[in-house]
Scaffold this motif. Sequence first.
Motif, PDB file in Angstrom:
ATOM      1  N   GLY A 105      -9.062  -7.372   8.160  1.00 48.59           N
ATOM      2  CA  GLY A 105      -9.515  -6.881   6.634  1.00 48.59           C
ATOM      3  C   GLY A 105      -8.940  -7.405   5.521  1.00 48.59           C
ATOM      4  O   GLY A 105      -9.298  -7.300   4.148  1.00 48.59           O
ATOM      5  N   ALA A 106      -8.064  -8.478   5.757  1.00 54.85           N
ATOM      6  CA  ALA A 106      -7.300  -9.279   4.728  1.00 54.85           C
ATOM      7  C   ALA A 106      -6.716  -8.455   3.681  1.00 54.85           C
ATOM      8  O   ALA A 106      -6.992  -8.673   2.583  1.00 54.85           O
ATOM      9  CB  ALA A 106      -8.225 -10.159   4.004  1.00 54.85           C
ATOM     10  N   LYS A 107      -6.100  -7.138   4.009  1.00 55.10           N
ATOM     11  CA  LYS A 107      -5.539  -6.292   2.968  1.00 55.10           C
ATOM     12  C   LYS A 107      -4.329  -5.968   3.475  1.00 55.10           C
ATOM     13  O   LYS A 107      -3.463  -6.198   4.790  1.00 55.10           O
ATOM     14  CB  LYS A 107      -6.318  -4.916   3.166  1.00 55.10           C
ATOM     15  N   LEU A 108      -3.184  -5.352   2.553  1.00 52.84           N
ATOM     16  CA  LEU A 108      -1.952  -5.126   2.917  1.00 52.84           C
ATOM     17  C   LEU A 108      -1.776  -3.661   2.779  1.00 52.84           C
ATOM     18  O   LEU A 108      -2.268  -3.043   1.653  1.00 52.84           O
ATOM     19  CB  LEU A 108      -0.962  -5.772   1.920  1.00 52.84           C
ATOM     20  N   THR A 109      -1.257  -2.866   3.388  1.00 51.21           N
ATOM     21  CA  THR A 109      -0.932  -1.369   3.220  1.00 51.21           C
ATOM     22  C   THR A 109       0.628  -1.191   3.021  1.00 51.21           C
ATOM     23  O   THR A 109       1.413  -1.726   3.883  1.00 51.21           O
ATOM     24  CB  THR A 109      -1.125  -0.442   4.610  1.00 51.21           C
ATOM     25  N   HIS A 110       0.822  -0.530   1.786  1.00 50.03           N
ATOM     26  CA  HIS A 110       2.193  -0.185   1.436  1.00 50.03           C
ATOM     27  C   HIS A 110       2.960   0.340   2.386  1.00 50.03           C
ATOM     28  O   HIS A 110       2.585   1.539   2.828  1.00 50.03           O
ATOM     29  CB  HIS A 110       2.029   0.205  -0.006  1.00 50.03           C
ATOM     30  N   ILE A 111       4.235   0.110   2.567  1.00 48.66           N
ATOM     31  CA  ILE A 111       5.076   0.783   3.561  1.00 48.66           C
ATOM     32  C   ILE A 111       6.049   1.607   2.789  1.00 48.66           C
ATOM     33  O   ILE A 111       6.035   2.837   2.799  1.00 48.66           O
ATOM     34  CB  ILE A 111       5.787   0.057   4.679  1.00 48.66           C
ATOM     35  N   ASN A 112       6.707   0.941   2.014  1.00 49.69           N
ATOM     36  CA  ASN A 112       7.709   1.602   0.762  1.00 49.69           C
ATOM     37  C   ASN A 112       8.330   0.529   0.089  1.00 49.69           C
ATOM     38  O   ASN A 112       8.508  -0.478   0.178  1.00 49.69           O
ATOM     39  CB  ASN A 112       8.950   2.203   1.757  1.00 49.69           C
ATOM     40  N   THR A 113       8.791   1.032  -1.137  1.00 47.95           N
ATOM     41  CA  THR A 113       9.547   0.231  -2.097  1.00 47.95           C
ATOM     42  C   THR A 113      10.888   0.955  -2.338  1.00 47.95           C
ATOM     43  O   THR A 113      11.218   1.943  -2.270  1.00 47.95           O
ATOM     44  CB  THR A 113       8.699   0.218  -3.255  1.00 47.95           C
ATOM     45  N   VAL A 114      11.879   0.020  -2.318  1.00 48.48           N
ATOM     46  CA  VAL A 114      13.262   0.253  -2.658  1.00 48.48           C
ATOM     47  C   VAL A 114      13.953  -0.375  -3.712  1.00 48.48           C
ATOM     48  O   VAL A 114      13.219  -1.456  -4.177  1.00 48.48           O
ATOM     49  CB  VAL A 114      14.184   0.423  -1.442  1.00 48.48           C
ATOM     50  N   ILE A 148      15.716  -3.318   8.157  1.00 44.52           N
ATOM     51  CA  ILE A 148      14.294  -3.188   8.261  1.00 44.52           C
ATOM     52  C   ILE A 148      13.958  -2.263   9.707  1.00 44.52           C
ATOM     53  O   ILE A 148      14.743  -2.961  10.524  1.00 44.52           O
ATOM     54  CB  ILE A 148      13.510  -4.314   8.228  1.00 44.52           C
ATOM     55  N   ASP A 149      13.556  -1.230   9.664  1.00 42.07           N
ATOM     56  CA  ASP A 149      13.427  -0.568  10.886  1.00 42.07           C
ATOM     57  C   ASP A 149      12.188  -1.005  11.937  1.00 42.07           C
ATOM     58  O   ASP A 149      11.548  -1.964  11.175  1.00 42.07           O
ATOM     59  CB  ASP A 149      13.326   0.947  10.931  1.00 42.07           C
ATOM     60  N   GLN A 150      11.905  -0.488  13.026  1.00 43.35           N
ATOM     61  CA  GLN A 150      10.807  -0.977  13.736  1.00 43.35           C
ATOM     62  C   GLN A 150       9.415  -0.644  13.108  1.00 43.35           C
ATOM     63  O   GLN A 150       8.482  -1.332  13.570  1.00 43.35           O
ATOM     64  CB  GLN A 150      10.840  -0.324  15.021  1.00 43.35           C
ATOM     65  N   THR A 151       9.092  -0.064  12.223  1.00 41.59           N
ATOM     66  CA  THR A 151       7.923   0.116  11.676  1.00 41.59           C
ATOM     67  C   THR A 151       7.585  -0.892  10.238  1.00 41.59           C
ATOM     68  O   THR A 151       6.719  -0.622   9.583  1.00 41.59           O
ATOM     69  CB  THR A 151       7.773   1.578  10.906  1.00 41.59           C
ATOM     70  N   GLY A 152       8.890  -1.561   9.972  1.00 43.19           N
ATOM     71  CA  GLY A 152       8.979  -2.350   8.915  1.00 43.19           C
ATOM     72  C   GLY A 152       9.412  -1.855   7.307  1.00 43.19           C
ATOM     73  O   GLY A 152       9.188  -2.369   6.500  1.00 43.19           O
ATOM     74  N   LYS A 153       9.733  -0.493   7.514  1.00 42.33           N
ATOM     75  CA  LYS A 153      10.260   0.218   6.318  1.00 42.33           C
ATOM     76  C   LYS A 153      11.502  -0.649   6.002  1.00 42.33           C
ATOM     77  O   LYS A 153      12.527  -0.514   7.031  1.00 42.33           O
ATOM     78  CB  LYS A 153      10.454   1.523   6.733  1.00 42.33           C
ATOM     79  N   LEU A 154      11.833  -0.333   4.794  1.00 40.14           N
ATOM     80  CA  LEU A 154      12.881  -1.044   4.129  1.00 40.14           C
ATOM     81  C   LEU A 154      14.094   0.297   3.800  1.00 40.14           C
ATOM     82  O   LEU A 154      13.623   1.283   3.396  1.00 40.14           O
ATOM     83  CB  LEU A 154      12.857  -1.663   2.844  1.00 40.14           C
ATOM     84  N   SER A 155      15.298  -0.144   4.328  1.00 36.99           N
ATOM     85  CA  SER A 155      16.426   0.737   3.942  1.00 36.99           C
ATOM     86  C   SER A 155      16.953   0.661   2.312  1.00 36.99           C
ATOM     87  O   SER A 155      16.421  -0.350   1.894  1.00 36.99           O
ATOM     88  CB  SER A 155      17.636   0.621   4.734  1.00 36.99           C
ATOM     89  N   GLU A 156      17.772   1.386   1.913  1.00 38.03           N
ATOM     90  CA  GLU A 156      18.250   1.067   0.571  1.00 38.03           C
ATOM     91  C   GLU A 156      19.439   0.176   0.846  1.00 38.03           C
ATOM     92  O   GLU A 156      19.567  -0.231   2.034  1.00 38.03           O
ATOM     93  CB  GLU A 156      19.114   2.461   0.250  1.00 38.03           C
TER      94      GLU A 156
END
Length: 380
Positions: A105-114, A148-156
């Motif tokens: 789809g040439a799109k990006l889905t937001h995971i998180n922001t820190v 970075i965890d296995q889902t791509g989520k960023l830690s503090e």
Amino acid sequence: MKAAAVSSLAANTWWAEAKTATNAQDSRLMFAGTQTGVSSKGIYAFRWDPSNGELKELGLAVESDNPTFIALSPDGKHLYAANEIDQYEGTKSGSVSGFTIDRAGAKLTHINTVSSAGAGPCHVSVDQTGRALFCADYSGGSAASFHIDQTGKLSEPVSQFHYEGHGPVADRQEATHAHRATVTPDNHYVLINDLGLDCIHIYHLDPATAKLTPNDPQEWSAKPGSGPRALRFHPNGKWAYCLNELTSTIDVLAWDGRTGKLTSLQHVELMPKDYRGESAASEIVIDSSGHFAYAAVRFWDRVVTLSIDPSSGKLAQIGATSCGGKVPRHMTLDPTERWLLVANQASDNIAVIQRDSKTGKLAETGNSFPLIKPQCLVFV
């Protein structure tokens, strides 16, 4: 604690595997980070046709606040952005964002922001395990690491460093300005270019935790007033090339992975001796063969082509070509390495310049595609 050395063979193997993975994916999707405002809203997607050097804009991939630098995870599943802002959730800080890539789809889905733990983050990078991210904060004069965890989520932030001091150039080095966070080819160290302090800070990396600890030696020092901005390693892992913004020069450095030490080998001037106008070097790119380097210089608006001596790593200038616009902020080679793409900030365009892989020379003219305030180009 000092890391054991990784052999040149291992470094070469890593680069070969990375190139093979790219070819296997047949990458033809490109994302572009922008400086956001009235007309630009975030990260944009393009379809790339290497047969003729054509870009087709696919639209906004995701809204994001001033994503001026973006980086791809090693597995190609996630994209990370430095949100170059000075206020985040009521604090004097920028932020770092993670996204999942939808290639179809040439799109990006937001995971998180820190929080980036410092104002004005201008660069992000991901280590080779895909479990650690690093950012450099320009206006905050700081650097930080994140797990970075296995889902791509960023830690503090796991580690953060806030620098103090200034350099001799009053209007540009009134304070520290961290500009680049580079993971070494052996994945044992992270190097932070500090434009304000004329140095590269050196940290030992624990990939399992993303924790950084100061190395001994703690830094490499550039010539006063140089302004170290960008850094690239040669494919053999033995040499690094430090692009200095304020003097438009390159320092060729030897890298010792056993001790984490950088040693100066050569200092190269990019500008013609009779040039009297403004210049500010912005980016350096090295081809996968390790035979050629390309350096962009803003305001002069040229890309300088240099050959790399295979025995010493030293540079020799071949020529200079128009960047295809004004104020080249970033550039990258496409996956075939037959084309150099340049993000021209002031002329609102991406220039596509054909490259001769045998001679390293660039064509005098190229294609041009519109994009408001392009800042960073990444093939995925």
